[in-house]
Design a protein around this motif. Sequence first.
Motif, short mmCIF file in Angstrom:
data_model
loop_
_atom_site.label_atom_id
_atom_site.label_comp_id
_atom_site.label_asym_id
_atom_site.label_seq_id
_atom_site.Cartn_x
_atom_site.Cartn_y
_atom_site.Cartn_z
N CYS A 1 -19.70 55.28 96.06
CA CYS A 1 -18.11 55.51 95.41
C CYS A 1 -17.68 56.45 96.42
O CYS A 1 -16.40 56.10 96.74
N VAL A 2 -18.16 57.72 96.78
CA VAL A 2 -17.52 58.67 97.45
C VAL A 2 -16.99 58.15 98.82
O VAL A 2 -15.63 58.19 98.95
N PRO A 3 -17.71 57.64 99.85
CA PRO A 3 -17.00 57.19 100.96
C PRO A 3 -16.20 56.04 100.75
O PRO A 3 -15.13 55.78 101.54
N LEU A 4 -16.68 55.14 99.90
CA LEU A 4 -15.69 53.89 99.72
C LEU A 4 -14.20 54.12 99.23
O LEU A 4 -13.38 53.80 99.69
N THR A 5 -14.23 55.19 98.13
CA THR A 5 -12.78 55.57 97.82
C THR A 5 -12.06 56.33 98.84
O THR A 5 -10.94 56.28 99.01
N ALA A 6 -12.66 57.24 99.58
CA ALA A 6 -12.13 57.95 100.59
C ALA A 6 -11.36 57.06 101.62
O ALA A 6 -10.46 57.38 102.33
N VAL A 7 -11.96 56.06 101.80
CA VAL A 7 -11.49 54.87 102.93
C VAL A 7 -10.17 54.20 102.31
O VAL A 7 -9.17 54.33 102.82
N PHE A 8 -10.10 53.81 100.96
CA PHE A 8 -8.90 53.56 100.40
C PHE A 8 -7.79 54.71 100.36
O PHE A 8 -6.59 54.44 100.71
#
Length: 369
Positions: free
Chosen positions: A70-77
Amino acid sequence: MSRQAISDLDRSRIQTIRAAISAASDDVRARHSWLRHQDAIGALIMALSIAGAVASGWAYVADVIPWYVCVPLTAVFLSFIHELEHDLIHQLYFRNSPRAYNLMMALCWITRPSTISPWVRKRMHLHHHKFSGTESDIEERGITNGERWGLRRLIMTGDNMLAVYLRPKTIYKAARAFVIAQNPQSEEELKQLAHEQRRGYFPLGLIHYAFWHGFVLFHLANGIALLFGSGIPLSSGMETFIAGLNTAAVVYMGPNMLRTFCLHFISSNMHYYGDVEARNIIQQTQVLNAWWLAPMQLFCFNFGSTHAIHHFVVKEPFYIRQATAKRAHAVMRENGVRFNDMGTFRRANRYAMADDAQPAIASTEVVDG
């Protein structure tokens, strides 16, 4: 030591680079007519980025994905939203629609509360383009550009509040130089500019960092307590609060801190500081696209590779810069722009190649270029 004026040779090189980048951008636009719908593209990217971040957070709360996804995926957005804010500062979307423009700016701040207010940042960033590499370039000084590398800079790189608290004199001097460089025409304007600087993180930034630092300190203290046999005892109400704080850290605060660290690490080291010639764009930035930086580039939309292009031609949105990067890099390299100058880490971002070069006194003189 005062900075020299830009040479005729570098003026010519800058014009050559600008012409080549503009030609590459024109070619991309000619091939893809849909790019003329710039406002709609900006709005669509915003909508998809917010939807992606919300979906990622929902998937974590629903136990579909773990926190480390969740943390890296959200950071990409969120990195897309940062690029939108940067383009909005240059008024590349909704220039003639104030309500839509301000809504986009507000969404940028709400989704990225670890940053300074985009309305306050706008003045700082436009100033950055005029006085890049000087003490009054508070935008870059604020994210540690020009500091010696060590544990303190590493900590400050990802935390805007600590970057202020750990360097009060440096930030005060940079803020004072910035305000003076704005050339206030009255005592009232001077006070207004100073007030603007003080309220840059109010209220979202202050709230974000209060909760983030609380999250970090609690788990640090609890971890130490566990080493001695038992965790910190909590009431049922505090247990509920900590559970909510943990969730917010994964779906909201943590992704922003990851994105912030990666962006600031790249940005503060691709910009030079202290001994660049006034308005010499060739000396303001380098291209940082070494392979080992790829994980950080992921969370700031390839910033190290494409941001130097923006210093030469500011009128193109971030996705155009990505599309023209190959052609832009070729002409930039031919005309003296540095690529992957890793010595900047030893030189505290000074432009001079000598590792023992002393920083020049930053001037705010403007030389037309």
